[in-house]
Design an enzyme around this catalytic site. Sequence first.
Site, short mmCIF file in Angstrom:
data_model
loop_
_atom_site.label_atom_id
_atom_site.label_comp_id
_atom_site.label_asym_id
_atom_site.label_seq_id
_atom_site.Cartn_x
_atom_site.Cartn_y
_atom_site.Cartn_z
N ASN A 60 0.92 -1.28 0.13
CA ASN A 60 -0.13 -0.18 0.00
C ASN A 60 0.77 1.36 0.02
OD1 ASN A 60 0.92 0.50 2.68
ND2 ASN A 60 -0.89 -0.94 3.53
N GLU A 285 21.90 -15.07 12.07
CA GLU A 285 21.50 -15.25 13.02
C GLU A 285 20.03 -15.00 13.56
OE1 GLU A 285 25.85 -14.50 12.91
OE2 GLU A 285 23.99 -13.51 12.41
N PHE A 311 26.85 -12.91 19.16
CA PHE A 311 25.96 -12.88 18.42
C PHE A 311 24.43 -12.97 18.70
CE2 PHE A 311 29.59 -14.21 15.12
CZ PHE A 311 29.92 -12.94 15.08
N HIS A 335 31.54 -19.90 23.16
CA HIS A 335 32.45 -18.77 23.09
C HIS A 335 32.14 -17.71 24.14
CE1 HIS A 335 33.78 -21.14 19.92
NE2 HIS A 335 34.79 -20.40 19.62
#
Length: 536
Positions: A60, A285, A311, A335
């Site tokens: 739209n 991710e 992340f 990590h």
Amino acid sequence: MAIAEKLLADEFNRTGIELFNHHTYVFVGDGCLMEGISHEACSLAGTLGLGKLIVFYDDNGISIDGHVKGWFTDDTPKRFEAYGWHVVPNVDGHDSEAIDRAIVAAKAATDRPSIICCKTVIGKGSPNKAGTHDSHGAALGDEEVAATRANIGWSHAPFVIPADVYEAWDAREAGGLAQSDWNTLFGQYARAYPAEARELQRRLAGDLPADFAQDVRALTDKVREKAATIASRKASQDVIEALAPGLPELLGGSADLAGSNLTMWSGSRSIGKPGGNYIHYGVREFGMAAIMNGIALHGGFIPYGGTFLTFSDYCRNALRMAALMKIRSIFVFTHDSIGLGEDGPTHQAVEHVASLRLIPNMDVWRPCDTEESVVAWAEALERRDGPASLIFSRQNLAFQKRTPEVAANIARGGYILVEPDTIPRAAIIATGSEIGLAVEAQKALAQAGVAVRVVSMPSTSVFDRQPQAYRDSVLPLDLASVAVEAGSADLWRKYVGRTGEVVGMTSFGESAPAGELFKHFGFTVGHVVEAVRSVL
């Protein structure tokens, strides 16, 4: 959801009996297609050839700030053609027959997903606000409502649905017939394939296999006997390797970091191949976490997916939605601290564990060794009313010896790992890689005649749900406490109080070997001993 339908069809459908043959429909607007996740998800959908995925694009040309031509000029049909999608362009979104023809065309394209691009007018029928952002996120107002009613010839009272309109839209009978037909088909399936039918019913109900608890006990005994010193990310992989053969509903994946997250096991097969049970999400991710949520909502699978802990920021909204929707998505983050070393502060998580703990209904586990890793996975798999974030290390962590009685309390989120021979004068609370440091500090203090308790708290949220009496037995209010974690310190104030101490991170990390970093930031036996002495 389209992935789940495709995989369940591949696994359970038989010749002449198609239990899974439904389409997944998505409605998006201009704003949705501006969001980065639309690229992540739609790119992967095209690559996977999800032919039963149909998207309606409400084109739209309006968003909250006004006409999108000032900030969104993509050629959407060509964009989706580039993804490998079937595109139905220029459909009048107010013409039901045109939409129906587009749906028929989309269903005919069985080898790829489809997008139906519908041209519409936002606020259609409003004399003064149609086609403008004024009808996007705000009420029309009494005057404009009255004008709209007159313009479209609508004389019915507010919230009154005329009988003929209600009847035309009432799909209860059709839905009941469709459900009855499917139940009849399933009955036929159950008679022909009773074992498969029972397995499907179990998985759709979200129940774990009857021997799951037995498998967990056997694995626990094994890791306790082996007492291995390994990285907890490797301990996580070992848990998957042991439990996955008995959990066909386990659907794994990683955002292009399988070799680092260690989310694959010997039985992992990429989807698209026979027996596919692993999704290579690529560097997506946010898309991965959102797709996992869709798979969990569909049913029949327990999704898990991995990436680096830093992340998790990319995944944030999907993590929050998993918690809000109370679904069983399992997020694997590795990590987990400055302990990853030379990759430096961009990859060294500092605030991330604390921020995950702030999400309501998100269980966060940061295990300290192989045995706690087994419990973390088992608890995440058994939980049916919310997601879990499992936090694992890159570096090796020493195994902590426990009696079976002590080990039984791991599942309570926090427990007394080491108790001195005499009444403790203080407690050291730690998680993950810092448990080994806490134990060594406890030994040093014991040699100096200071009795200290070590509390391992792999999951603060689970510990906080325990009865008050148990929590007080682990951390009495009058027991001086020091918390140790290689992450943001603030959350630990709720456990140590204003008079306690926290050995934590107050800055970003640095690029150096892990051992040097722990010394540089004060994660040493001497510093922890000093902190304990300061609270006595």
